[in-house]
Design an enzyme around this catalytic site. Sequence first.
Site, PDB file in Angstrom:
ATOM      1  N   HIS A 177      26.003  24.551  -6.029  1.00 17.03           N
ATOM      2  CA  HIS A 177      25.951  23.600  -7.139  1.00 17.03           C
ATOM      3  C   HIS A 177      26.832  22.455  -6.831  1.00 17.03           C
ATOM      4  O   HIS A 177      28.099  22.473  -6.350  1.00 17.03           O
ATOM      5  CB  HIS A 177      25.582  24.507  -7.943  1.00 17.03           C
ATOM      6  CG  HIS A 177      27.133  25.286  -8.536  1.00 17.03           C
ATOM      7  ND1 HIS A 177      28.072  24.299  -9.002  1.00 17.03           N
ATOM      8  CD2 HIS A 177      27.903  26.109  -8.820  1.00 17.03           C
ATOM      9  CE1 HIS A 177      28.747  25.140  -9.578  1.00 17.03           C
ATOM     10  NE2 HIS A 177      27.984  26.388 -10.062  1.00 17.03           N
TER      11      HIS A 177
ATOM     12  N   HIS B  27      30.639  23.143  -7.190  1.00 15.37           N
ATOM     13  CA  HIS B  27      31.353  22.900  -6.561  1.00 15.37           C
ATOM     14  C   HIS B  27      31.292  21.194  -5.452  1.00 15.37           C
ATOM     15  O   HIS B  27      32.669  21.167  -4.899  1.00 15.37           O
ATOM     16  CB  HIS B  27      31.239  23.723  -4.823  1.00 15.37           C
ATOM     17  CG  HIS B  27      30.150  25.176  -5.714  1.00 15.37           C
ATOM     18  ND1 HIS B  27      28.968  26.098  -6.056  1.00 15.37           N
ATOM     19  CD2 HIS B  27      31.543  25.955  -6.603  1.00 15.37           C
ATOM     20  CE1 HIS B  27      29.274  26.905  -6.640  1.00 15.37           C
ATOM     21  NE2 HIS B  27      30.889  26.946  -7.293  1.00 15.37           N
TER      22      HIS B  27
ATOM     23  N   CYS C 183      35.659  36.754 -12.461  1.00 15.88           N
ATOM     24  CA  CYS C 183      36.646  36.368 -12.247  1.00 15.88           C
ATOM     25  C   CYS C 183      37.707  37.000 -10.995  1.00 15.88           C
ATOM     26  O   CYS C 183      38.291  35.595 -10.773  1.00 15.88           O
ATOM     27  CB  CYS C 183      37.996  36.527 -13.654  1.00 15.88           C
ATOM     28  SG  CYS C 183      37.417  35.357 -15.238  1.00 15.88           S
TER      29      CYS C 183
ATOM     30  N   CYS D 180      34.772  38.845 -21.502  1.00 23.60           N
ATOM     31  CA  CYS D 180      35.317  36.989 -20.803  1.00 23.60           C
ATOM     32  C   CYS D 180      34.770  36.486 -21.231  1.00 23.60           C
ATOM     33  O   CYS D 180      32.853  36.206 -20.916  1.00 23.60           O
ATOM     34  CB  CYS D 180      35.002  37.868 -19.295  1.00 23.60           C
ATOM     35  SG  CYS D 180      35.101  36.344 -18.681  1.00 23.60           S
TER      36      CYS D 180
ATOM     37  N   HIS E 218      32.161  34.853 -17.996  1.00 28.04           N
ATOM     38  CA  HIS E 218      31.267  36.128 -18.230  1.00 28.04           C
ATOM     39  C   HIS E 218      30.820  37.299 -18.513  1.00 28.04           C
ATOM     40  O   HIS E 218      31.139  37.843 -19.165  1.00 28.04           O
ATOM     41  CB  HIS E 218      31.664  36.838 -16.957  1.00 28.04           C
ATOM     42  CG  HIS E 218      33.108  35.992 -15.484  1.00 28.04           C
ATOM     43  ND1 HIS E 218      33.716  35.491 -15.503  1.00 28.04           N
ATOM     44  CD2 HIS E 218      31.823  34.631 -14.428  1.00 28.04           C
ATOM     45  CE1 HIS E 218      33.597  34.575 -14.933  1.00 28.04           C
ATOM     46  NE2 HIS E 218      32.573  34.374 -14.468  1.00 28.04           N
TER      47      HIS E 218
ATOM     48  N   LYS F 293      26.854  24.495 -19.979  1.00 29.71           N
ATOM     49  CA  LYS F 293      27.522  25.085 -19.176  1.00 29.71           C
ATOM     50  C   LYS F 293      26.727  25.428 -17.769  1.00 29.71           C
ATOM     51  O   LYS F 293      24.758  25.768 -17.758  1.00 29.71           O
ATOM     52  CB  LYS F 293      27.694  27.064 -19.511  1.00 29.71           C
ATOM     53  CG  LYS F 293      29.044  27.445 -18.708  1.00 29.71           C
ATOM     54  CD  LYS F 293      29.454  28.698 -19.093  1.00 29.71           C
ATOM     55  CE  LYS F 293      29.339  29.708 -18.140  1.00 29.71           C
ATOM     56  NZ  LYS F 293      29.139  31.396 -17.677  1.00 29.71           N
TER      57      LYS F 293
ATOM     58  N   LYS G 180      23.932  30.325 -13.879  1.00 28.21           N
ATOM     59  CA  LYS G 180      22.623  30.655 -13.220  1.00 28.21           C
ATOM     60  C   LYS G 180      21.751  31.260 -13.957  1.00 28.21           C
ATOM     61  O   LYS G 180      20.101  31.435 -14.055  1.00 28.21           O
ATOM     62  CB  LYS G 180      23.214  32.046 -11.994  1.00 28.21           C
ATOM     63  CG  LYS G 180      22.356  32.363 -10.584  1.00 28.21           C
ATOM     64  CD  LYS G 180      22.418  33.241 -10.094  1.00 28.21           C
ATOM     65  CE  LYS G 180      22.628  33.637  -8.528  1.00 28.21           C
ATOM     66  NZ  LYS G 180      23.410  35.096  -7.996  1.00 28.21           N
TER      67      LYS G 180
HETATM   68  N1  MSP Z   1      37.028  31.539  -4.751  1.00 29.97           N
HETATM   69  C1  MSP Z   1      37.877  30.589  -5.655  1.00 29.97           C
HETATM   70  C2  MSP Z   1      38.876  30.338  -5.695  1.00 29.97           C
HETATM   71  C3  MSP Z   1      39.534  30.955  -4.276  1.00 29.97           C
HETATM   72  S1  MSP Z   1      40.995  29.377  -3.551  1.00 29.97           S
HETATM   73  C4  MSP Z   1      42.248  30.202  -2.536  1.00 29.97           C
HETATM   74  C5  MSP Z   1      36.937  30.320  -6.456  1.00 29.97           C
HETATM   75  N2  MSP Z   1      35.413  29.873  -6.603  1.00 29.97           N
HETATM   76  S2  MSP Z   1      34.160  29.425  -7.055  1.00 29.97           S
HETATM   77  O1  MSP Z   1      33.408  29.267  -5.860  1.00 29.97           O
HETATM   78  O2  MSP Z   1      34.115  29.823  -7.493  1.00 29.97           O
HETATM   79  O3  MSP Z   1      34.900  28.026  -7.682  1.00 29.97           O
HETATM   80  C6  MSP Z   1      35.481  26.799  -6.538  1.00 29.97           C
HETATM   81  C7  MSP Z   1      36.019  25.775  -7.104  1.00 29.97           C
HETATM   82  O4  MSP Z   1      34.718  25.213  -7.848  1.00 29.97           O
HETATM   83  C8  MSP Z   1      36.512  26.300  -8.144  1.00 29.97           C
HETATM   84  O5  MSP Z   1      37.702  24.678  -8.028  1.00 29.97           O
HETATM   85  C9  MSP Z   1      35.841  25.546  -9.326  1.00 29.97           C
HETATM   86  O6  MSP Z   1      37.057  24.978 -10.669  1.00 29.97           O
HETATM   87  C10 MSP Z   1      34.608  24.961  -9.300  1.00 29.97           C
HETATM   88  N3  MSP Z   1      34.089  24.959 -10.144  1.00 29.97           N
HETATM   89  C11 MSP Z   1      33.121  25.885 -10.075  1.00 29.97           C
HETATM   90  N4  MSP Z   1      31.979  25.395 -10.955  1.00 29.97           N
HETATM   91  C12 MSP Z   1      32.279  25.035 -11.448  1.00 29.97           C
HETATM   92  C13 MSP Z   1      31.750  22.967 -13.052  1.00 29.97           C
HETATM   93  N5  MSP Z   1      30.543  23.798 -12.665  1.00 29.97           N
HETATM   94  N6  MSP Z   1      32.006  22.044 -13.092  1.00 29.97           N
HETATM   95  C14 MSP Z   1      33.377  21.772 -11.504  1.00 29.97           C
HETATM   96  N7  MSP Z   1      33.779  22.342 -10.890  1.00 29.97           N
HETATM   97  C15 MSP Z   1      33.429  23.751 -10.758  1.00 29.97           C
HETATM   98  O7  MSP Z   1      37.143  29.925  -7.998  1.00 29.97           O
END
Ligand code: MSP
Length: 530
Positions: A17, A20, A129, A143, A146, A305, A308
């Site tokens: 999304h 990411h 998490c 949490c 979550h 936030k 999903k």
């Molecule tokens: N798999 C772990 C990271 C392992 S790195 C050794 C993880 N994955 S994640 O898919 O949940 O998130 C990846 C990145 O996306 C994180 O840096 C997280 O902060 C970022 N984001 C997820 N949702 C976000 C927002 N709503 N806004 C900005 N960044 C966000 O964590």
Amino acid sequence: MKFYITTPIYYVNDKPHIGHAYSTFVCDALARYHRLKGDDVFFSTGTDENSQKNIEAMEALGEKNVIAYLDRMSEEWKRTWEDLGITNDGFIRTTEDRHRKAVERFWNAVKESGDIYKGTYEGLYCTGCEKFVSESDLENGKCPLHPNKEPEHVSEENYFFKLSNYRDALLKLYESDPEFIKPVARRNEIIRYVTDHLSDVSISRAATTISCGIPVPGDDSQRIYVWFDALINYLSVVGYGEDDERVKKWWPADLHVVGKDIIKFHCSLWPAMLMSAAQSDSLLKDRAVPHTVFAHGFFTINGQKISKSLGNVIDPRDLVPAYGIDAIRYFFLREITFGEDGDFSEERLKERYTSDLANTLGNLVQRAVSMSRRYFNNSVPEVDLIKAGASPNGSVWDGASGLASIEEAFDGYMDGARVDRALEVVWSQGEVKSSGIVQANKFVEETQPFKLVKTDAMKVGEILYALLESLRHYAWMIDPVMPDVSKKIIGAIGQDYETEKKRTLEALREWGGLQPGSELPEPKPIFPKL
Ligand code: MSP
């Protein structure tokens, strides 16, 4: 100079999304900037696959074939980045063999350093998490990140990592190297956490309680904890476990870009793991910890936030048909103060598209090129380069002679990973007062070349040359953020983008790169009306 930059590796429990995409766009812009500077760049991303939450997502779809699910989802991430024009050099999946080898080597090194012991873990675990949580992490027993899923109670024999052994070394690292954690607010947060709360962590789970994970070397009854495994991706993607020479070339990483939710893992667990492994693995000696971990903020969508269950998830690719990739990249990188939280709304995206891009940058290109074509026989005016802006004395526009200082401020921000600030400079909107794009438009309004041409065509030539040449400079500054727009601007001022791009950044930034008298093609709109 080498520059090794990483995104976090993403869980494949869903498709990407815009949150990411944000992490990835930041890294892509910085990687492109460093390539333009002539640095040797390695930019990596990938997928974090040995996670229980991936399995749960698969089960929720009624699927059973884990490998098929992971292959499909990882491919989906890879394709998304391709569709968005991301220029990553490496892509690592934690289910790959090369990664498993790296994790095994790393585990053995940490073990040899005496930092792994067996103990009993009793407490709570949040699968969302992928983290062991304490009561103080929870709100009403749940949490906060979550709330839909209660943390599970875990009681099992695990391997532990002696993280607490590294408290002093970590504090010394933060103290001696202010660049290690950015921004400052996050650095303070980590210093407080490490000072008050650092304790040993469980780094494995019983194979009977989870259904994925890399087996602990020498103990098939245990699986390596997903974060211990995932962090090592930053090493495995540059050859750790397979190719020591590659590791020597790239490690330590110059910049880990991460979201604020995962800084404890990156700023305390990860450097401690590295310090531990380095005691036994000579490859990591003297090159243990990364230079900088930069934590960005979180995105909301219309103030909510991204989730999903709220049904507000936006796939970044869905925005492309209306706005184009470059405008989306510009919006994300400019709108959000890097390091702070920000909000996404399509209204704001439209506003920025129209005001910053179409009406300001697009308009400037259109005006400068069409007036030059009209008054100077479809070509760049043939003028005295000095008068047209090369020196502050006697030049037609001090904005042009100020380009070098814009470029210097721009570089300073980009070198500090502040893409948002760097863009402000180019648009003359930041703390650094610059004669960027907004000022260039004002200059047109003030000098009114369309009227002046009747009385002083020579001066109009100088004005238009100053604008066209400034556009060339702006184009190379915005290139890392909007490569396609940059290419169009360079084409609009009659140059060949690919040929120009082969020149050094210093050469591109010299005054007068645009040949007086060269032909100007008919301009096409760069930012079509929405
Ligand atoms: N798999 C772990 C990271 C392992 S790195 C050794 C993880 N994955 S994640 O898919 O949940 O998130 C990846 C990145 O996306 C994180 O840096 C997280 O902060 C970022 N984001 C997820 N949702 C976000 C927002 N709503 N806004 C900005 N960044 C966000 O964590």
